[in-house]
Design an enzyme around this catalytic site. Structure first.
Site, short mmCIF file in Angstrom:
data_model
loop_
_atom_site.label_atom_id
_atom_site.label_comp_id
_atom_site.label_asym_id
_atom_site.label_seq_id
_atom_site.Cartn_x
_atom_site.Cartn_y
_atom_site.Cartn_z
N LYS A 1 0.84 -1.20 0.00
CA LYS A 1 0.00 0.00 0.00
C LYS A 1 0.87 1.24 0.00
CE LYS A 1 -3.69 -2.30 2.52
NZ LYS A 1 -4.57 -2.30 3.71
N ASP B 1 4.71 -11.89 13.46
CA ASP B 1 3.68 -12.09 12.43
C ASP B 1 4.03 -13.29 11.56
OD1 ASP B 1 1.38 -11.68 11.05
OD2 ASP B 1 2.06 -9.96 9.91
N ASN C 1 3.20 -15.05 5.17
CA ASN C 1 4.39 -14.21 5.26
C ASN C 1 5.66 -14.99 5.01
OD1 ASN C 1 2.90 -11.93 5.82
ND2 ASN C 1 2.93 -12.27 8.02
N ASP D 1 8.25 -10.41 5.43
CA ASP D 1 7.29 -9.49 6.02
C ASP D 1 7.61 -9.19 7.48
OD1 ASP D 1 5.20 -7.86 6.63
OD2 ASP D 1 3.67 -9.09 5.69
#
Length: 852
Positions: free
Chosen positions: A499, A601, A606, A619
């Protein structure tokens, strides 16, 4: 004061049993000599202690007995004994009693147990490896009691000489074949026989076995092998021979390797080339035969050279381009496409892709005065650009050539004139010559220097290139990323992943912190940072930070697992492959934990799969560096992957390496279920209550018990009871080896376009997609796309992973396999399959986060 001091010293130094302490041994163990196999008993009594706490000692070590009996001889007077029912040689030694009283230790007198029996060997003859007819010595030693002890040698079943006093050394002048030997030890009690040893004759070693490629990193290949029969002689070196197979065979210089370990790294190999290797090992006698040839293919790379001889033919209707093909050694991989870039008016236009070394572009007039370059592309990326060629009509080219000729002549005359003037000035200014050179006299006043700028620069922010200094981030982060900053002008931007919600310098700093973590990562199972760049936005003050990462051919592990189960063409993943995925992740996490990094995470989504089917942990947006202590406390509200979070993290927002171990267990469950969503039927808000009751993820179907035990151990409610990543690596390595001793086989791969059919139908529709070959590798069909209603789309476009490898904002994506051949029924089945796949991905994304 002095008399009192002397009394205290006396009491502290008084021996055991003195009247100052009140502890007295009334019975001490006595020396005993017994025959082997008989019983022996030692006694000990002590007075002055309230409760019996008498410990027997032997040669300085405590003797623990479950049947020790204490007899009461009077008030605070106790007796105990130590007995051995059948005395053996190992029972011989020094014995005594000890009593602890008020923090002090009191000892009885010491006694010896001497065991008489057959001789006891203290040195037995060992195996011998020797050359034929070479002399060597054998040694044998035995002791009593009783003494003396004599030794008799037997060699090849024949007695050697007469008995000799122990210890005995037998000198053997030499043998020419393998032979057995032993010694006999004799005393008054009997005869003992030693172990049987063997004299081995040293011979040539056998050929090594199990030669394999252990790993490939860039163009460095690690070979491993196991030694064969050593020939009864230590292996000192091994010889590795390598040859490259192309149109002819090229033998590389052989390399000598010190062993152990039996490993060797071949460096500087050519990309995408066939090689063969074999190994021979050397001992004292000589070299073994070579192992069988082992063949391997090095990974692809970007082309090393640019296409040559770029020519064009311009007319009003079209521009025709031609260039020479690259040689195989220059291509360094399988040609995917040629990329053509053209620049008009100083602005680079959208790059075009072509299958062949020629192109025809409609509307020739629009390319007038354009600069054209071409590069070759493999699946890894594109090579260097060719020299730019200016597109002009033939008449203009002739005029330009003639004008260039006149300009050259005029420049030549101008240069000659200037040189002549300079020589004249030098001759006039020549002065006297000194040992330091020539001295020039300066007639007239001191010369002045003038300077005229070659170009002017605009100070506006739009014309300046973004740097780390202009972002307002802290100096430590700026200094750490300075050497990996890639200027945007050096990048060809294609589709950016992620993003672009950058609204403040704080957002930029948070994004760059992830890159700072990754900069120092150097491990084959952890994704490595290539660089950081800052993308300028025309209407925005702040740039977009871009993290440049290696291209992962097979995408994220979760999607890959889903495709194996729900794709258009499902494919099998062997248990060994699934365990290899787990092992890769555990090795990457072991590396991160050793560097005090908490991931926070970890999940299949990931983890990325490269072209060699190796999993890389990626990630690091939520990762944290631990500088002190061993935990991190989440302080702010953020979105966290609730179904992967450990119990203590859900309760207290505390994160440790052990909480990463919990997430690894959930990731193992994802792998065994091939991409299913954890805790099916349990809402995010119910997870904590579900876990606090002791509930855990159920064993997946067809999951072996030992694999489930490993993942279940990661979910212990007590963090310290969970295994470390180092321990998990060991468990998974042993599990992988038990599945197969051969290298893991490569599974057939299938590429599926996740864009959906409806979007493709509006984007050019009829292109055929990737097809899976017999060997399991993907080959791309890249036909021409020419339509009368759109003259801008008469070039080649490739999609999915190949387009990302090449770079560029490509508008056309190839449809899934069989999109134009299945008919309505096949299309409907494919839509149902893709809908199921998209639902799985959407469910996983919904379950991945929760506001905490």
């Amino acid at each position: 004061m002095k008399p009192l001091l002397w009394i205290l010293v006396f009491l502290l130094r008084s021996p055991a049993g003195s009247c100052g302490t009140g502890v007295v041994f009334t019975k001490h163990p006595s020396n005993q000599t017994v025959s082997q196999g008989n019983e022996v008993r030692l006694g000990c009594a002590v007075e002055g202690v309230t409760e019996p706490d008498i410990m027997w000692m032997k040669d300085g070590e405590k003797l623990y007995s479950t049947d020790q009996v204490f007899l009461t001889l009077g008030e605070q007077h106790w007796e105990t004994s130590h007995s051995v029912r059948s005395v053996q040689q190992h029972d011989a030694g020094q014995y005594w009693c000890e009593v602890e009283f008020h923090g002090l230790t009191f000892s009885s007198e010491r006694a010896w147990i001497t065991v008489e029996g057959v001789p006891h060997f203290i040195q037995e003859p060992q195996d011998v490896a020797t050359f034929p007819n070479a002399a060597f010595n054998l040694t044998c030693a035995a002791v009593g009691p009783p003494e003396p002890v004599e030794v008799l040698w037997w060699l090849g079943g024949v007695q050697e000489g007469e008995p000799q006093p122990s210890p005995s050394i037998l000198h053997v002048s030499g043998v020419n074949s393998s032979v057995k030997f032993y010694c006999e030890a004799k005393n008054a009690r009997g005869i003992s026989v030693s172990r049987t040893g063997t004299v081995h004759i040293k011979v040539l070693p056998a050929a090594p076995v199990g030669l394999q490629v252990l790993g490939m990193v860039d163009n460095n290949v690690t070979l491993s092998w196991q030694p064969g029969f050593t020939g009864h002689s230590e292996l000192a070196t091994c010889v590795v021979q390598v040859s490259r197979r192309s149109s002819r065979r090229w033998d590389l210089p052989q390399q000598e390797v010190q062993v152990p370990p039996h490993l060797h790294v071949l460096s500087g190999l050519r990309s995408h080339s066939n090689y063969s290797a074999r190994v021979s090992c050397v001992n004292e006698v000589g070299a073994s035969p070579f192992s069988p040839w082992m063949h391997f293919l090095t990974p692809e790379s970007v082309p090393s050279a640019a296409p040559r001889n770029l020519t064009f033919d311009l007319s009003e209707q079209q521009l025709a381009l031609n260039w020479a093909k690259l040689q195989d050694d220059e291509l360094q991989g399988k040609l995917l496409a040629y990329k053509v870039q053209w620049t008009l008016g100083g602005e680079a236009q959208e790059p075009l892709l072509f299958k062949e070394n020629s192109a025809q572009l409609s509307g020739g007039g629009r390319f007038f005065n354009a600069s054209v370059q071409v590069s070759a592309c493999t699946a890894v990326g594109c090579g260097p650009w060719s020299a730019p060629v200016l597109v002009l009509p033939a008449s203009v080219q002739l005029q330009v050539q003639r004008s260039h000729m006149w300009v050259g002549l005029l420049l030549g005359l101008l240069v000659a004139t200037i040189v002549g003037l300079l020589l004249t000035v030098v001759a006039q200014r020549r002065g006297k010559e000194t040992q330091f050179g020539l001295v020039f006299k300066t007639p007239g006043p001191e010369s002045s220097v003038s300077f005229t700028a070659a170009r002017s620069f605009s100070r506006s922010a739009a014309d300046q290139e973004n740097t780390l200094d202009s972002l307002g981030i802290n100096d430590e982060l700026k200094n750490k990323l300075q050497d990996v900053l890639i200027p945007e002008r050096l990048l060809t931007l294609g589709h950016m992943l992620g993003k672009a919600d950058i609204t403040s310098s704080g957002d930029i700093e948070q994004c760059l912190k992830e890159a700072a973590y990754m900069k120092d990562f150097h491990h084959p199972n952890v994704i490595q940072l290539i660089g950081v760049s800052l993308h300028r936005r025309p209407s925005q003050r702040l740039p977009i930070p871009m993290v440049v990462l290696p291209f992962m051919k097979h995408g994220d592990l979760h999607t890959f697992l889903l495709l194996s189960r729900l794709g258009d063409q499902p494919f099998d993943l062997s248990l060994q492959t699934l365990v290899q995925f787990m092992l890769d992740i555990s090795r990457g996490m072991e590396y991160l934990s050793s560097r005090n990094i908490i991931h926070r995470d970890l999940a299949a989504r990931n983890c990325m799969l490269n072209e060699n089917m190796t999993v890389c942990v990626a990630d690091f947006g939520l990762s944290k560096k631990i500088y002190s202590g061993d935990y991190y406390r989440q302080g702010s509200v953020s979105k966290l992957p609730v179904k992967w979070i450990a119990l203590e993290s859900l309760a207290d927002n505390v994160y440790t390496t052990q909480s990463d171990v919990w997430a690894f267990g959930v990731t193992m469950w994802e792998i065994m279920t091939r991409g299913q969503t954890p805790y099916p039927g349990v809402e995010n808000s119910e997870i904590y209550e579900f876990l606090i009751k002791g509930e855990r993820l159920k064993k997946p179907a067809d999951c072996r018990d030992d694999i489930y035990e490993i993942m279940h151990s990661c979910w212990s409610p007590v963090p310290k009871c969970r295994p470390s990543f180092q321990h998990l690596v060991g468990q998974l390595e042993a599990l992988w080896l038990s599945l197969s001793t051969a290298p893991p086989s490569k599974e057939p791969l299938l590429y599926v376009n996740l864009e959906g059919e409806e979007e493709e139908a509006g984007r050019g529709g009829g292109a055929t997609g990737p097809r899976t070959s017999v060997e399991g590798t993907s080959s791309w069909s890249v036909p021409w796309q020419r339509r009368a209603e759109d003259e801008e789309t008469d070039w080649l476009m490739v999609g999915s992973g190949a387009a990302l490898a090449i770079g560029g904002d490509y508008r056309y994506i190839i449809s899934p396999p069989g999109a134009t051949e299945e008919g309505e029924g096949g299309g409907e089945r494919r839509r149902e399959s893709m809908d199921t796949l998209e639902d799985e991905v959407r469910d996983d994304e919904d379950d991945a986060v929760i506001n905490v």
